[in-house]
Design an enzyme around this catalytic site. Structure first.
Site, PDB file in Angstrom:
ATOM      1  N   GLU A  79       3.413   6.473  14.124  1.00  0.00           N
ATOM      2  CA  GLU A  79       2.174   7.167  13.740  1.00  0.00           C
ATOM      3  C   GLU A  79       1.047   6.830  14.713  1.00  0.00           C
ATOM      4  O   GLU A  79       0.256   7.704  15.097  1.00  0.00           O
ATOM      5  CB  GLU A  79       1.778   6.778  12.313  1.00  0.00           C
ATOM      6  N   LYS A 139      -7.869   6.788  -2.303  1.00  0.00           N
ATOM      7  CA  LYS A 139      -7.706   6.090  -1.028  1.00  0.00           C
ATOM      8  C   LYS A 139      -8.994   5.990  -0.214  1.00  0.00           C
ATOM      9  O   LYS A 139      -9.003   5.339   0.831  1.00  0.00           O
ATOM     10  CB  LYS A 139      -6.631   6.793  -0.209  1.00  0.00           C
ATOM     11  N   GLY A 187       5.126  10.475   4.938  1.00  0.00           N
ATOM     12  CA  GLY A 187       4.732  10.056   3.591  1.00  0.00           C
ATOM     13  C   GLY A 187       4.691  11.249   2.647  1.00  0.00           C
ATOM     14  O   GLY A 187       4.940  12.392   3.038  1.00  0.00           O
ATOM     15  N   SER A 188       4.353  10.984   1.396  1.00  0.00           N
ATOM     16  CA  SER A 188       4.416  12.046   0.389  1.00  0.00           C
ATOM     17  C   SER A 188       3.335  13.108   0.612  1.00  0.00           C
ATOM     18  O   SER A 188       3.555  14.288   0.331  1.00  0.00           O
ATOM     19  CB  SER A 188       4.305  11.441  -1.008  1.00  0.00           C
ATOM     20  N   GLY A 230       0.865   2.696   7.101  1.00  0.00           N
ATOM     21  CA  GLY A 230       2.104   1.943   7.212  1.00  0.00           C
ATOM     22  C   GLY A 230       2.744   1.591   5.883  1.00  0.00           C
ATOM     23  O   GLY A 230       3.756   0.900   5.841  1.00  0.00           O
ATOM     24  N   GLY A 231       2.154   2.106   4.784  1.00  0.00           N
ATOM     25  CA  GLY A 231       2.791   1.888   3.481  1.00  0.00           C
ATOM     26  C   GLY A 231       4.231   2.385   3.472  1.00  0.00           C
ATOM     27  O   GLY A 231       5.094   1.825   2.802  1.00  0.00           O
TER      28      GLY A 231
HETATM   29  C1  A5P Z   1       3.513   5.910   6.421  1.00  0.00           C
HETATM   30  O1  A5P Z   1       3.936   4.815   7.148  1.00  0.00           O
HETATM   31  C2  A5P Z   1       2.096   5.735   6.015  1.00  0.00           C
HETATM   32  O2  A5P Z   1       1.220   5.465   7.034  1.00  0.00           O
HETATM   33  C3  A5P Z   1       1.614   6.895   5.184  1.00  0.00           C
HETATM   34  O3  A5P Z   1       0.819   7.764   5.925  1.00  0.00           O
HETATM   35  C4  A5P Z   1       0.835   6.335   4.067  1.00  0.00           C
HETATM   36  O4  A5P Z   1       1.585   5.283   3.492  1.00  0.00           O
HETATM   37  C5  A5P Z   1       0.488   7.379   3.029  1.00  0.00           C
HETATM   38  O5  A5P Z   1       1.603   7.708   2.275  1.00  0.00           O
HETATM   39  P1  A5P Z   1       1.539   8.683   1.036  1.00  0.00           P
HETATM   40  O6  A5P Z   1       1.021   9.987   1.533  1.00  0.00           O
HETATM   41  O7  A5P Z   1       2.959   8.755   0.557  1.00  0.00           O
HETATM   42  O8  A5P Z   1       0.634   8.064   0.000  1.00  0.00           O
END
Ligand code: A5P
Length: 223
Positions: A106, A124, A32-33, A98-99
């Protein structure tokens, strides 16, 4: 601003792990970012540890792009540390993830790790999980069956159109769930045939959360 805070959380985690690294250390690295900021910072510590296990193909590519060796989880023992973002976290370290669709890998890397450090910005950090729709990775032939199960427990499931996970499966994003007892819900949901992984991380949640807000980064020990 959000991006600056994600970077600040990542840098705080880097400071936390720096003294723990040695030439044998294999790190678990999330997706993720926010995790991307962590990976970019990790590049500067490249010679202080052995390599990393990646929680997605995207992370694998980013690690390799920085010259960080990527190791197969099957070829290494338990990982001392896993660093990853989340979509929601509570102060006790219960998460929705999981976004980005990488929830299964993970969850595997989190399970394989002795300590899970979660890096987030303050939007968050929640009192109760569930405002963020719960991602659920499903075997494609079971999508309707699993969607009916989630609807039956009060959720609003939506297939993530056109999205295929690194495992070749699909994602349902389920809104409106009552996750008051998130740990029990995780256990129930993962019993449904066709569910590969649900995006609740309670059975194995975070041990520490680094939460970046306007006043700096709060370090939460989840106990
Ligand atoms: C990836 O599947 C997710 O679990 C990420 O850890 C989660 O969506 C956070 O993403 P960002 O850091 O991009 O907000």
């Amino acid at each position: 601003m959000s991006d600056d805070r994600k970077r600040a959380a990542a840098e705080a985690a880097l400071e936390r792990i720096r003294p723990l690294l040695d030439s044998n250390t294999v790190l678990g690295v999330g997706t993720g970012s926010t995790a991307d900021h962590f990976i970019d910072g990790l590049a500067k510590l490249r010679h202080a540890f052995d390599g990393a296990v990646a929680s997605s193909r995207a992370t694998e590519e980013r690690l390799r792009g920085h010259g960080i060796p990527v190791l197969d989880l099957n070829a290494v023992g338990p990982l001392p540390l896993y660093v990853d973002g989340a979509d929601e976290t509570t102060r006790e370290g219960f998460l929705i993830k999981g976004g980005g669709g990488a929830l299964t890998r993970e969850k595997i890397v989190a399970e394989a790790s002795e300590r899970f450090l979660c890096i987030v910005d303050e939007r968050k950090l929640v009192g109760r999980l569930g405002a963020f729709p719960l991602p659920v990775e499903v075997v494609p032939m079971a999508r309707s069956l699993v969607a009916r199960w989630f609807a039956g427990v009060g959720g609003l499931p939506e297939p993530r159109e056109g999205f295929v996970t690194d495992n070749g499966f699909g994602i349902l994003d389920v809104a409106e769930l009552d996750l008051t007892d998130a740990a029990a819900f995780e256990a129930r949901a993962e019993q449904v045939p066709g569910v590969l992984t649900c995006g609740l991380f309670c059975r194995r949640g975070a041990d520490e959360v680094f939460c970046a807000g306007p006043g700096g980064v709060e370090h939460i020990d989840c106990g």
